[in-house]
Design a protein around this motif. Structure first.
Motif, PDB file in Angstrom:
ATOM      1  N   LYS A   6     -19.282 -68.813 -23.374  1.00 42.00           N
ATOM      2  CA  LYS A   6     -18.054 -69.188 -23.865  1.00 42.00           C
ATOM      3  C   LYS A   6     -18.315 -70.717 -24.357  1.00 42.00           C
ATOM      4  N   LEU A   7     -17.851 -70.802 -25.613  1.00 44.63           N
ATOM      5  CA  LEU A   7     -18.295 -71.689 -26.315  1.00 44.63           C
ATOM      6  C   LEU A   7     -17.274 -72.953 -26.460  1.00 44.63           C
ATOM      7  N   THR A   8     -17.855 -74.135 -26.559  1.00 49.12           N
ATOM      8  CA  THR A   8     -16.842 -75.607 -26.582  1.00 49.12           C
ATOM      9  C   THR A   8     -17.533 -76.253 -27.736  1.00 49.12           C
ATOM     10  N   LYS A   9     -16.682 -76.638 -28.740  1.00 51.70           N
ATOM     11  CA  LYS A   9     -17.201 -77.310 -29.983  1.00 51.70           C
ATOM     12  C   LYS A   9     -17.493 -78.993 -29.550  1.00 51.70           C
ATOM     13  N   MET A  10     -18.790 -79.292 -29.685  1.00 50.12           N
ATOM     14  CA  MET A  10     -19.288 -80.575 -29.276  1.00 50.12           C
ATOM     15  C   MET A  10     -19.262 -81.587 -30.552  1.00 50.12           C
ATOM     16  N   GLY A  11     -19.248 -81.229 -31.924  1.00 46.84           N
ATOM     17  CA  GLY A  11     -19.443 -82.382 -32.774  1.00 46.84           C
ATOM     18  C   GLY A  11     -20.748 -82.271 -33.068  1.00 46.84           C
TER      19      GLY A  11
END
Length: 640
Positions: free
Chosen positions: A451-456
């Motif tokens: 499950k992916l989370t955008k971190m910049g």
């Protein structure tokens, strides 16, 4: 006439899709094993549809011209009368001959006529492109423009019983294409233009009657004019719909008569979902009654080779026809494909013991392609777009994100690697794109259920007041941000084997650089890039390995991977070329790694724009095999 005989009448015949593979090589284009299933109908990069009843059996087939390198050809997708979700399903394609640019279809007395630039291909169904007949000296129109597209179509413009010509021409002379932003991100060159000419039939000779007007001004859309004249609103006269270089359709209502057309100011088509748009750019629309309900629909080729059906509802709002949103046409499953300019990375993403593919593409998506069986040449599940924070990941340049200007607003050119970037035991994604800004997506799921989370942006501990960037970038990096050349692979790899994931990629000047990972106050950072890779073929010892010396739009664009290609225990460099080229690792000297350019790994040309390498070990023999992502969106496997 039987279909087989019809195909034999054309100039080149093949019962399968082929490409210019040299005889001593065994490149395999990856396929689906279940050919009874359906996928989006597609060719390679650029689909130019010519819908017609090719085999004259009473239904509409799709003939598509495609002009990219590995998938060049004109292909027949036969309508086999199978239906799925109310839409026809087409057979896998048969190659009829080479691809041809700027071909367009017109219907004269219900017969398909295929035109090129200033000419007609006589009896196309029988002879293909082999019997061109001149209609008009094209240079009389084209020489005054810096054009990329010109579309020629028959239409009885004034209802006098003979066929006139309309010609859509775009003009890039004001736009200029590259590196024209000021320091505010404003494009300082001119607009992209798209004009429409009328060539009137005068007893078989065509007379230039000038630009067609709308609201008393010359029609001017945003490039790639692709005109279609038909009675879209059902009032008995001919209206006009034009495509453009980006993604919108402009409607010009005929407020005059059938004999004396007068066109109102252009408006963008829309429906209840908003503006009617294509997913990508460089559309190729064709007006035709696709579903035979007596309303003129649109069949539109998309940039990535797919084709959509846009149905005319027969309703009008504010004197403008209402079309349904695009639906991708389906075909019997054949080749594995993910958009265009696909950039694969092989990894066991779902932790089930076999190698899957995580891929970027020109449209800016990230796709997951699941390996279904772990075989020597695996079966594959249809690609799915990955999401971060619950939304599909898509990187888009927007008006000012591409160095080549606002015409590239729908492109993203994602290229990536997969690694445990934050050291938590889960595989993350490190991404570069059209921006040249290196970002990462954290896997916040569990093993087998990512499950992916955008971190910049990835974090770099730059020296004070020193934030390097390509000199042509109009915008500046933020603190700790890594901004390098666009469209080049960020290789997440523990290069120095200290247990921390480093980054190896092109720096802002096109040199291959090592960005070493370290901990600072308990947080992970990269050190500024070090040029530790040398070119063994250089004339002196200080010549660092530079993979791109070009500037602005020509910069970056290098797709790379590391593997022990020659089995000698060290990591060699694989990079894009006409296929893939090999740089042999000759070892270290004074802390620097020496690479020697050994040339292309294969002879087959796969690139007009680019390729992208990854290594796989599907046969589990411990030796790397090469998988190449090509501009046609397909995957080419070389098993040693």
């Amino acid at each position: 006439m039987k279909l087989k005989r019809l195909i034999q009448c054309l100039f080149v015949t093949s019962s399968i899709i082929s490409y210019a593979q040299t005889p001593d090589e065994s490149l395999i284009r990856l396929e689906y094993k279940d050919t009874t299933s359906t996928k989006d109908l597609a060719v390679g990069l650029w689909a130019n549809p010519l819908p017609m009843d090719y085999d004259q059996d009473g239904d509409l087939d799709l003939v598509i011209s495609c002009t990219d390198v590995p998938f060049n050809g004109t292909f027949l997708f036969k309508n086999n009368l199978e239906v799925e979700n109310g839409q026809a399903v087409f057979d896998a394609p048969i190659k009829l001959g080479p691809g041809m640019r700027n071909v367009a279809i017109s219907y004269v007395e219900e017969e398909p006529r295929v035109l090129g630039v200033g000419l007609e291909y006589n009896n196309f169904r029988k002879y293909g492109y082999t019997r061109p007949e001149g209609l008009y000296q094209a240079s009389q129109l084209l020489d005054q423009y810096k054009e990329r597209f010109s579309d020629w179509k028959y239409v009885d413009y004034d209802n006098d019983g003979d066929m006139d010509l309309i010609v859509g021409i775009d003009d890039w002379s004001e736009y200029g294409w590259d590196n024209a932003f000021n320091d505010k991100g404003e494009w300082t060159n001119g607009d992209l233009r798209g004009y429409l000419y009328l060539l009137t039939n005068d007893n078989g000779n065509y007379i230039n009657s000038g630009k067609i007007l709308a609201d008393n001004k010359p029609i001017d859309v945003y490039g790639n004019t692709t005109p279609n004249m038909a009675d879209f609103d059902g009032d008995g006269d001919l209206d006009l719909i034009c495509g453009e270089f980006v993604d919108r359709f402009t409607y010009f209502e005929n407020i005059g008569s059938r004999e004396k057309p007068v066109y109102s100011k252009g408006r963008f088509l829309e429906n209840e979902d908003g503006l009617l748009k294509m997913d990508l750019e460089m559309m190729r629309p064709v007006a035709i009654d696709w579903n035979k309900d007596s309303k003129i629909d649109l069949i539109v080729g998309d940039e990535d080779g797919r084709v959509v059906f846009i149905e005319n509802t027969g309703q009008t709002t504010d004197n403008m026809p209402v079309f349904k949103s695009p639906i991708y046409i389906k075909q019997k499953s054949q080749f594995l494909k993910f958009g265009a300019l696909v950039t694969p990375f092989s990894v066991d993403w779902d932790e089930d013991g076999d190698e899957d593919l995580i891929c970027g593409n020109s449209a800016g998506y990230i796709g997951f392609i699941e390996n279904l069986d772990g075989g020597d040449t695996p079966d594959w599940k249809e690609p799915v777009y990955l999401k971060a924070d619950g939304e599909i990941i898509r990187v888009l340049a927007g008006e000012s994100g591409s160095i080549q200007g606002p015409a590239e607003r729908k492109w993203g050119y994602t290229t990536l690697s997969v690694a445990d970037w934050d050291g938590d035991g889960l595989k993350d994604i490190v991404l570069n794109s059209i921006f040249g800004k290196v970002e990462w997506y954290k896997n916040s799921g569990t093993k087998g259920a990512p499950k992916l989370t955008k971190m910049g942006g990835v974090k770099v501990d730059w020296k004070k007041n020193h934030l390097p960037k390509p000199e042509w970038n109009w915008w500046n990096p933020e603190k700790d941000e890594l901004v390098t050349q666009w469209r080049t692979t960020p290789c997440a790899i523990d290069w120095n084997k200290d247990g921390l994931m480093d980054l190896v990629m092109l720096d802002h000047e096109g040199y291959l650089a090592f960005f070493e990972r370290f901990k600072k106050r308990g947080k992970l950072y990269l050190k500024p890039g070090q040029r530790i890779f040398k070119n063994a073929d250089a004339a002196h010892n200080n010549n660092w390995l530079r993979l791109n010396e070009r500037e602005a739009g020509g910069s970056g664009r290098r797709k790379i991977a590391f593997a022990d290609w020659d089995g000698d225990g060290d990591l060699d460099l694989l990079a894009n070329s006409t296929n893939i080229e090999w740089y042999e690792n000759l070892g270290e000297k004074e802390g620097n790694t020496i690479f020697k350019h050994k040339g292309n790994i294969v002879n087959t040309k796969l690139a007009g724009h680019t390729t992208s390498p990854t290594v796989v070990d599907w046969d589990k023999d411990g030796k790397p095999n090469l998988l190449i992502g090509a501009e046609d969106g397909h995957f080419y496997y070389l098993k040693e």
